[in-house]
Design an enzyme around this catalytic site. Structure first.
Site, short mmCIF file in Angstrom:
data_model
loop_
_atom_site.label_atom_id
_atom_site.label_comp_id
_atom_site.label_asym_id
_atom_site.label_seq_id
_atom_site.Cartn_x
_atom_site.Cartn_y
_atom_site.Cartn_z
N LYS A 267 -33.94 -69.21 -19.92
CA LYS A 267 -33.31 -70.26 -19.12
C LYS A 267 -33.83 -70.24 -17.69
O LYS A 267 -34.11 -71.30 -17.10
CB LYS A 267 -31.79 -70.07 -19.13
CG LYS A 267 -31.03 -71.08 -18.28
CD LYS A 267 -29.56 -70.72 -18.23
CE LYS A 267 -29.37 -69.36 -17.56
NZ LYS A 267 -27.97 -68.88 -17.62
N CYS B 103 -30.46 -65.76 -20.41
CA CYS B 103 -30.80 -65.86 -19.00
C CYS B 103 -32.29 -65.83 -18.71
O CYS B 103 -32.76 -66.51 -17.79
CB CYS B 103 -30.07 -64.77 -18.20
SG CYS B 103 -30.05 -63.15 -18.96
N HIS C 270 -35.28 -64.59 11.90
CA HIS C 270 -35.52 -66.00 12.19
C HIS C 270 -37.00 -66.35 12.02
O HIS C 270 -37.85 -65.54 12.36
CB HIS C 270 -35.08 -66.29 13.63
CG HIS C 270 -35.27 -67.72 14.04
ND1 HIS C 270 -34.43 -68.73 13.62
CD2 HIS C 270 -36.21 -68.30 14.83
CE1 HIS C 270 -34.84 -69.87 14.14
NE2 HIS C 270 -35.93 -69.64 14.88
N TYR D 188 -21.06 -72.36 -16.19
CA TYR D 188 -22.39 -72.15 -15.63
C TYR D 188 -23.49 -72.64 -16.56
O TYR D 188 -24.50 -73.20 -16.10
CB TYR D 188 -22.58 -70.68 -15.26
CG TYR D 188 -22.73 -69.72 -16.41
CD1 TYR D 188 -23.98 -69.35 -16.88
CD2 TYR D 188 -21.61 -69.16 -17.04
CE1 TYR D 188 -24.13 -68.47 -17.94
CE2 TYR D 188 -21.75 -68.29 -18.09
CZ TYR D 188 -23.00 -67.93 -18.54
OH TYR D 188 -23.13 -67.06 -19.60
N THR E 184 -29.14 -61.59 -26.40
CA THR E 184 -28.95 -62.94 -25.87
C THR E 184 -29.76 -63.16 -24.60
O THR E 184 -30.47 -64.15 -24.46
CB THR E 184 -27.46 -63.20 -25.60
OG1 THR E 184 -26.76 -63.19 -26.84
CG2 THR E 184 -27.26 -64.54 -24.92
N CYS E 185 -29.67 -62.24 -23.65
CA CYS E 185 -30.31 -62.46 -22.35
C CYS E 185 -31.81 -62.66 -22.49
O CYS E 185 -32.38 -63.60 -21.94
CB CYS E 185 -30.02 -61.28 -21.43
SG CYS E 185 -30.79 -61.45 -19.80
N GLU F 43 -26.16 -75.45 -15.36
CA GLU F 43 -27.56 -75.05 -15.28
C GLU F 43 -28.44 -75.98 -16.10
O GLU F 43 -29.48 -76.46 -15.61
CB GLU F 43 -27.70 -73.59 -15.74
CG GLU F 43 -27.15 -72.61 -14.72
CD GLU F 43 -27.07 -71.19 -15.25
OE1 GLU F 43 -26.99 -70.27 -14.42
OE2 GLU F 43 -27.08 -71.00 -16.49
N GLY G 252 -27.01 -54.11 -23.70
CA GLY G 252 -26.16 -52.92 -23.74
C GLY G 252 -26.56 -51.96 -24.83
O GLY G 252 -26.61 -50.74 -24.61
N ASP H 167 -20.66 -57.97 -24.10
CA ASP H 167 -19.86 -59.19 -24.23
C ASP H 167 -18.87 -59.13 -25.39
O ASP H 167 -17.89 -59.88 -25.40
CB ASP H 167 -20.77 -60.40 -24.41
CG ASP H 167 -21.57 -60.72 -23.17
OD1 ASP H 167 -21.40 -60.01 -22.15
OD2 ASP H 167 -22.38 -61.67 -23.20
N ARG I 166 -13.44 -81.28 -20.64
CA ARG I 166 -12.06 -81.59 -21.06
C ARG I 166 -11.07 -81.38 -19.93
O ARG I 166 -9.94 -81.88 -19.99
CB ARG I 166 -11.67 -80.77 -22.28
CG ARG I 166 -11.65 -79.27 -22.08
CD ARG I 166 -11.30 -78.56 -23.38
NE ARG I 166 -10.02 -79.03 -23.89
CZ ARG I 166 -9.73 -79.16 -25.18
NH1 ARG I 166 -10.65 -78.88 -26.09
NH2 ARG I 166 -8.54 -79.58 -25.56
N THR J 211 -25.14 -59.65 -18.19
CA THR J 211 -26.12 -58.69 -18.68
C THR J 211 -26.10 -57.36 -17.91
O THR J 211 -26.10 -56.29 -18.53
CB THR J 211 -27.53 -59.31 -18.64
OG1 THR J 211 -27.57 -60.40 -19.56
CG2 THR J 211 -28.60 -58.30 -19.02
N GLU K 229 -30.36 -65.89 7.81
CA GLU K 229 -29.84 -65.55 9.12
C GLU K 229 -28.47 -66.18 9.37
O GLU K 229 -27.71 -65.70 10.22
CB GLU K 229 -30.82 -65.97 10.22
CG GLU K 229 -30.97 -67.47 10.42
CD GLU K 229 -31.94 -67.81 11.54
OE1 GLU K 229 -31.87 -67.16 12.61
OE2 GLU K 229 -32.76 -68.71 11.35
#
Length: 448
Positions: free
Chosen positions: A51, A48, A437, A178, A42-43, A182, A16, A304, A199, A312, A442
Site C-alpha cells: 500500500k 502496509c 530552518h 485509515y 498482512t503487512c 488511504e 509477530g 492482531d 455508515r 505491525t 520547525e
C-alpha cells in the site's frame, strides 16, 4: 530435549510470528512455523508495504504537475497501472523470499500449509500430519470484514485490491477508517472517480477532530465524494459488468469497483481453539494476559489476533517479548502507552498520545498550541493545501501529552517527535530547541 517434536510451534508467519520464531530459535529452541499463504503476513504481502508503494506512486501525480512551477518542462504523462501493480507485486515476492530466508538461516522449520489446534500440545497440518509442541503460539493476524448484504460477493477487500487487472474508472469505498481514506487518496491521484461511503457521520474515529476535519476538507477539494450515514442495502451487478450500490439515505451509486474497508476482525475461524479451551473475548479476539498467554497455560497469542493494537510494530514487539520471556530468560512486557500511528492519506496524518478531547476528559485543564500553515513547496506550486500541527499539553505541568499533524511527510517528522512525548518532555523543552530552518518540522518548536 523434550518428548515433543518442537519446543515451539507458531501458527502464522506474519510480522509477530516471524519475530517470535526467529528470536526463540536464536535462544536454542526447536521452532516450527506453519503458514498457509506466504511468509510475511498482512503487512508485507497485502497490507502496509504494498500500500505504501502505491502511495508513493500516487504522489507522482501531484509532483509531476508541481514540477512545472519549479522550472521543469514536464510533458503530459500517462499512468500505467499494470506496470506499477506488477512492480509492487514483484517487491512483495522479493520480501517474501527474504522473510523465508531469515527463518531458514535461524533453522526454523517451515510448513507451507494450514495448521489447526488439536489439543494443548498438538497441531494438525492440512496434510493430516499431527505435530506436537511444548508451547504453541497463535499469530494468525486479522482478516477484512465484509458486510453481510445482498451482492457482497461483487465487492473486493484490501486483500484483492493490489491485483486489479485494470485501473477502475469509478471506485466506491465503504468505510471511514485509515484503509478507506488511504485508498481514496491513492485512486483519486491515479485519476479514478472516488466515492467514500460511511455508515456513520465521521471519518477516522479516534484521531483528533481538527486533524480529521482538515483531511475531509482537503479530500473534498481534490474531488473525493463523501456520503455519510449511508449504510449499504445491496450491491447489484449490471449487464455491462459494472456495479450499482444501493444505500440508505441516498441515491444508488454506479461504479466499477466496490472496495470494502470496513475494518478487520481477528482471524480465528476454524483454528480449533475450542478444542484446546482457548477463550475469546466478546469481539472474537483471543484473550491474553500481559505475557501474551491465553487461557491455556502453554498456548500464547500475539499480534492482531489478540486485537490489542492492530499495528505491525506492536505485533513485532509482542513477538519479541514472548521470545525473550519464554525462551530467553529475559522477562519483558510491551508498553502500549504513547504508540505513534499514521494514516498515509493525501496528505498524510500522524499522531501520538492523547487527542485534545481525550486530554480534556482525563486532565481537565489543558493548553493547546497549533500551527496552521502552507508548506513552502505548496506555496511555490500554487497549492492552497494547508498543514496543521497541534501540541496538546497538560496546563499545570506543561508536559506535552499529544502531538497531531497533517501535512507532507507528517509520519516521517512525527517518529522523532514521538520520542519526546514518550520521554515526558514539556512545552518548555520544545521551546528551548533551536528551529531547523527552513523546514516544516520547525513548526513544532515555534508554537507560542
Amino acid at each position: 530435549m523434550s518428548d515433543y517434536d518442537f519446543d515451539l510451534f507458531v501458527i502464522g508467519a506474519g510480522s509477530g510470528g516471524v519475530r517470535a520464531s526467529r528470536v526463540s530459535a536464536s535462544y536454542g529452541a526447536r521452532v516450527a512455523v506453519a503458514e498457509e499463504y506466504r511468509v510475511g503476513g498482512t503487512c508485507v504481502i497485502r497490507g502496509c508495504v504494498p500500500k505504501k508503494l502505491l502511495v508513493y506512486g500516487a504522489h507522482f501525480a501531484e509532483d509531476l504537475h508541481d514540477a512545472r512551477r519549479f522550472g521543469w518542462n514536464v510533458p503530459k504523462c500517462d499512468f500505467d497501472w499494470p506496470r506499477l501493480r506488477d512492480n509492487v507485486l514483484g517487491e512483495v515476492d522479493r520480501l517474501n523470499g527474504l522473510y523465508t530466508e531469515t527463518l531458514d538461516k535461524n533453522k526454523v522449520t517451515i510448513f507451507h500449509e494450514r495448521a489447526t489446534i488439536e489439543g494443548p500440545h498438538e497441531v494438525r497440518l492440512a496434510s493430516g500430519k499431527i505435530v506436537t509442541a511444548d508451547k504453541i503460539l497463535i499469530a494468525t493476524g486479522a482478516w477484512p470484514v465484509v458486510p453481510e448484504i445482498e451482492g457482497a460477493e461483487h465487492g473486493i477487500t484490501s486483500n484483492e485490491v493490489f491485483h486489479l487487472e485494470t485501473l477502475p474508472r469509478r471506485v466506491l469505498i465503504a468505510g471511514g477508517g485509515y484503509i478507506a481514506n488511504e485508498f481514496a487518496g491513492i485512486f483519486r491521484e491515479f485519476g479514478s472517480q472516488v466515492t467514500v461511503v460511511n455508515r456513520s457521520d465521521m471519518i477516522l474515529r479516534g484521531y483528533d477532530e481538527q486533524i480529521r476535519d482538515r483531511l475531509l476538507q482537503i479530500s473534498m477539494a481534490k474531488g473525493i465524494i463523501f456520503r455519510f450515514n449511508a449504510p449499504f442495502q445491496k450491491i447489484e451487478k449490471l449487464e455491462d459488468g459494472s456495479l450499482r450500490a444501493h444505500l440508505d439515505g441516498c441515491d444508488p451509486i454506479d461504479c466499477d469497483v466496490v472496495l470494502f474497508a470496513t475494518g478487520r476482525r481477528p482471524n480465528v475461524a476454524g483454528l480449533g481453539l475450542e478444542t484446546a479451551g482457548v477463550e475469546l473475548d466478546g469481539k472474537g479476539a483471543i484473550k491474553v494476559d500481559e505475557n501474551s498467554r491465553t487461557s491455556v497455560e502453554n498456548i500464547y497469542a500475539v499480534g492482531d489476533v489478540t486485537d490489542r493494537i492492530q499495528l505491525t510494530p506492536i505485533a513485532i514487539r509482542e513477538g519479541q517479548a514472548f521470545a525473550d520471556t519464554v525462551f530467553g530468560n529475559k522477562p519483558s512486557v510491551v508498553d502500549y502507552n504513547c504508540v505513534p500511528s499514521a494514516v498515509f492519506s493525501h496528505p498524510p496524518i500522524a499522531a501520538v498520545g492523547m487527542t485534545e478531547a481525550e486530554a480534556r476528559n482525563k486532565l481537565g485543564s489543558v493548553k493547546v498550541y497549533s500551527s496552521d500553515f502552507r508548506a513552502m513547496k505548496n506555496v511555490l506550486a500554487g497549492r492552497n493545501e494547508r498543514s496543521l500541527y497541534k501540541l496538546v499539553c497538560d496546563a499545570e505541568t506543561g508536559k506535552v501529552v499529544g502531538i497531531h499533524m497533517i501535512g507532507p511527510d507528517a509520519p516521517e517528522i512525527l517518529q522523532a517527535a514521538a520520542i519526546a512525548v514518550k520521554a515526558g518532555l514539556s512545552k518548555a523543552d520544545f521551546d528551548a530547541t533551536v528551529a531547523l530552518h527552513p523546514s516544516m518540522s520547525e513548526e513544532l518548536v515555534l508554537m507560542r
